[in-house]
Design an enzyme around this catalytic site. Structure first.
Site, mmCIF file in Angstrom:
data_model
loop_
_atom_site.group_PDB
_atom_site.id
_atom_site.type_symbol
_atom_site.label_atom_id
_atom_site.label_comp_id
_atom_site.label_asym_id
_atom_site.label_seq_id
_atom_site.Cartn_x
_atom_site.Cartn_y
_atom_site.Cartn_z
ATOM 1 N N LEU A 193 0.843 -1.268 -0.032
ATOM 2 C CA LEU A 193 0.001 -0.077 -0.238
ATOM 3 C C LEU A 193 0.719 1.338 0.007
ATOM 4 O O LEU A 193 2.184 1.173 0.353
ATOM 5 C CB LEU A 193 -1.089 -0.054 1.207
ATOM 6 C CG LEU A 193 -2.015 -1.147 1.162
ATOM 7 C CD1 LEU A 193 -2.242 -1.566 2.393
ATOM 8 C CD2 LEU A 193 -3.128 -1.070 0.333
ATOM 9 N N PRO A 194 0.466 2.468 -0.335
ATOM 10 C CA PRO A 194 0.999 3.546 -0.420
ATOM 11 C C PRO A 194 1.665 3.925 0.758
ATOM 12 O O PRO A 194 2.911 4.485 0.712
ATOM 13 C CB PRO A 194 0.081 4.733 -0.961
ATOM 14 C CG PRO A 194 -1.027 3.983 -1.478
ATOM 15 C CD PRO A 194 -0.990 2.471 -0.863
ATOM 16 N N THR A 245 6.165 0.509 2.173
ATOM 17 C CA THR A 245 7.267 1.428 3.111
ATOM 18 C C THR A 245 6.503 2.120 3.989
ATOM 19 O O THR A 245 5.754 3.051 3.374
ATOM 20 C CB THR A 245 8.219 1.948 1.884
ATOM 21 O OG1 THR A 245 8.786 1.146 1.193
ATOM 22 C CG2 THR A 245 9.421 2.965 2.549
ATOM 23 N N LYS A 290 15.179 -0.125 5.773
ATOM 24 C CA LYS A 290 14.981 0.578 4.553
ATOM 25 C C LYS A 290 15.227 2.007 4.754
ATOM 26 O O LYS A 290 15.542 2.759 3.842
ATOM 27 C CB LYS A 290 13.442 0.150 4.023
ATOM 28 C CG LYS A 290 12.694 1.142 3.206
ATOM 29 C CD LYS A 290 12.803 0.600 1.816
ATOM 30 C CE LYS A 290 12.309 1.571 0.776
ATOM 31 N NZ LYS A 290 12.445 1.234 -0.583
ATOM 32 N N LYS A 330 9.285 11.074 0.028
ATOM 33 C CA LYS A 330 8.498 10.177 1.071
ATOM 34 C C LYS A 330 9.525 9.416 1.985
ATOM 35 O O LYS A 330 9.322 9.443 3.222
ATOM 36 C CB LYS A 330 7.690 9.240 0.521
ATOM 37 C CG LYS A 330 6.728 8.268 1.370
ATOM 38 C CD LYS A 330 6.384 6.901 0.658
ATOM 39 C CE LYS A 330 5.996 6.020 1.830
ATOM 40 N NZ LYS A 330 5.286 4.585 1.239
HETATM 41 P P1 NAD Z 1 0.921 2.840 -5.943
HETATM 42 O O1 NAD Z 1 0.359 3.986 -5.548
HETATM 43 O O2 NAD Z 1 1.280 2.601 -7.582
HETATM 44 O O3 NAD Z 1 -0.099 1.465 -5.603
HETATM 45 C C1 NAD Z 1 -0.753 1.402 -4.339
HETATM 46 C C2 NAD Z 1 -2.173 0.405 -4.555
HETATM 47 O O4 NAD Z 1 -2.480 0.474 -3.125
HETATM 48 C C3 NAD Z 1 -3.170 1.127 -5.458
HETATM 49 O O5 NAD Z 1 -3.449 0.423 -6.542
HETATM 50 C C4 NAD Z 1 -4.299 1.785 -4.718
HETATM 51 O O6 NAD Z 1 -5.474 1.613 -5.361
HETATM 52 C C5 NAD Z 1 -3.813 0.755 -3.578
HETATM 53 N N1 NAD Z 1 -4.784 1.071 -2.253
HETATM 54 C C6 NAD Z 1 -4.684 2.258 -1.582
HETATM 55 N N2 NAD Z 1 -5.429 1.918 -0.611
HETATM 56 C C7 NAD Z 1 -6.124 0.909 -0.538
HETATM 57 C C8 NAD Z 1 -7.167 0.335 0.016
HETATM 58 N N3 NAD Z 1 -7.501 0.957 1.468
HETATM 59 N N4 NAD Z 1 -7.563 -0.965 -0.169
HETATM 60 C C9 NAD Z 1 -7.101 -1.592 -1.247
HETATM 61 N N5 NAD Z 1 -6.134 -0.936 -2.142
HETATM 62 C C10 NAD Z 1 -5.664 0.189 -1.589
HETATM 63 O O7 NAD Z 1 2.248 2.866 -5.221
HETATM 64 P P2 NAD Z 1 3.442 1.609 -5.560
HETATM 65 O O8 NAD Z 1 4.454 2.500 -6.273
HETATM 66 O O9 NAD Z 1 2.826 0.345 -5.740
HETATM 67 O O10 NAD Z 1 4.223 1.477 -3.964
HETATM 68 C C11 NAD Z 1 3.833 0.777 -2.912
HETATM 69 C C12 NAD Z 1 4.461 0.632 -1.859
HETATM 70 O O11 NAD Z 1 5.762 0.107 -2.225
HETATM 71 C C13 NAD Z 1 4.700 2.144 -1.279
HETATM 72 O O12 NAD Z 1 4.589 1.950 -0.017
HETATM 73 C C14 NAD Z 1 6.015 2.680 -1.856
HETATM 74 O O13 NAD Z 1 6.726 3.473 -0.882
HETATM 75 C C15 NAD Z 1 6.927 1.368 -1.898
HETATM 76 N N6 NAD Z 1 7.784 1.292 -3.076
HETATM 77 C C16 NAD Z 1 7.646 1.992 -4.048
HETATM 78 C C17 NAD Z 1 8.833 1.746 -4.822
HETATM 79 C C18 NAD Z 1 8.428 2.277 -6.477
HETATM 80 O O14 NAD Z 1 9.472 2.405 -7.272
HETATM 81 N N7 NAD Z 1 7.279 2.324 -6.912
HETATM 82 C C19 NAD Z 1 9.840 0.940 -4.671
HETATM 83 C C20 NAD Z 1 10.089 0.432 -3.529
HETATM 84 C C21 NAD Z 1 9.051 0.794 -2.559
#
Ligand code: NAD
Length: 295
Positions: free
Chosen positions: A66-67, A97, A172, A247
């Protein structure tokens, strides 16, 4: 295994795809209908809510991606959340994260309901998620870490046990704070050298065979044209966004406040990224911070 997956965004969707490819029985849930339809097309079952997913009989593991902290709290702790209905002993793995304190609080709440929980944030970006080569930094009980191995190795290459609950998040944020600082420092050194008349490639070559060498100077140099396949050489597109770095730096400075631990360079770097993001650069790769310092 019978696995539930909540959060099918840039990272979660390819991770879930890899679980499907490995033959797991996967049920997914996300707020986005489009994300659900895509996973359904790839063979996953769909749940209409976190509660529906968590009450599936025989569920063994639930993974969330999740975000941010507030989404993790709401998906696990709120009314209609996982902990309201999930059967005892189902292993919960949060790969988002978030701040270590929230990770510890949610894991404690889970344990009090009879559910072991691991925090398992990742590094490796969307490329690593697609290729199944993520690094997982895992906090929680060792026996639960061992139970999660098979699943995590389906989505990642390096699975590292970091110690008690929350320590995956600690690893992390510490690493990404250092990455942010080293990127700003590399940008400053490259800008200084070029403004004093050095050729950027020659300067980078010297740094990378000298004591200034680091990942930001060698693999991901922020100066355009120095590393052919780095985001700097394609107008800072793709890669790891300024807002994602902001973030992670904010998580680090918040965690430092909680521990009363000074992180002076981390705090300055967080402010530099905040300024740069507020100028409309949030979606660019984080190495574009070099443009904040250009004359
Ligand atoms: P994103 O915003 O693309 O995806 C998050 C998903 O969660 C979305 O599809 C959203 O609809 C869903 N969501 C939100 N609230 C929800 C709820 N209540 N119920 C169900 N679904 C829900 O984010 P991301 O890029 O996939 O990142 C996810 C996590 O991984 C974050 O914590 C981010 O910091 C971490 N991260 C991201 C990266 C990257 O390169 N994108 C790298 C390492 C870590």
């Amino acid at each position: 295994m019978k696995i539930g997956f909540i959060g099918l965004g840039n990272m979660g969707a390819p991770m879930a795809q890899n679980l499907l490819k490995a033959g797991h029985d996967l049920t997914v849930y996300d707020l986005s209908e489009t994300a659900l339809a895509q996973l359904n097309g790839a063979g996953a079952k769909i749940a209409q809510s976190a509660v529906e997913l968590s009450s599936i009989p025989g569920m063994e593991v639930i993974i969330t991606m999740l975000p941010a902290s507030q989404h993790v709290r709401s998906v696990y702790l709120n009314q209609g959340g996982i902990l309201e209905v999930v059967a005892k002993d189902v292993l919960l793995i949060d790969c988002s994260t978030i701040d270590p304190q929230t990770a510890r609080e949610v894991a404690k709440a889970a344990l009090s309901k009879g559910n072991p929980m691991l925090d398992a944030p990742v590094s490796g970006g969307t490329g690593g998620a697609e290729a199944g080569t993520l690094t997982f930094m895992v906090g929680g009980a060792k026996k639960d870490f061992e139970r999660a191995q098979t699943i995590l190795t389906t989505m990642g290459k390096n699975i590292v046990y970091c110690g008690d609950s929350g320590n995956g998040q600690v690893a992390k944020v510490a690493n990404n704070m250092l990455l942010g600082i080293s990127m700003v420092a590399t940008a400053e050194a490259m800008s200084l050298g070029v403004s004093l008349g050095m050729d950027p490639k020659v300067l980078a070559g010297i740094i990378n065979t000298s004591s200034g060498r680091c990942w930001s100077s060698e693999i991901y140099n922020p100066y355009p044209g120095v590393v052919e396949n780095a985001p700097a050489s394609r107008a800072y597109s793709g890669g790891f966004g300024v807002d994602l770095m902001l973030k992670d730096l904010s998580l680090a400075t918040e965690a430092a406040k909680f521990a009363k631990q000074p992180v002076i360079l981390g705090a300055v770097t967080q402010q530099l990224y905040q300024l740069f993001s507020s100028q409309g650069n949030g979606k660019l790769d984080f190495s574009s911070i070099i443009n904040l310092q250009n004359k």
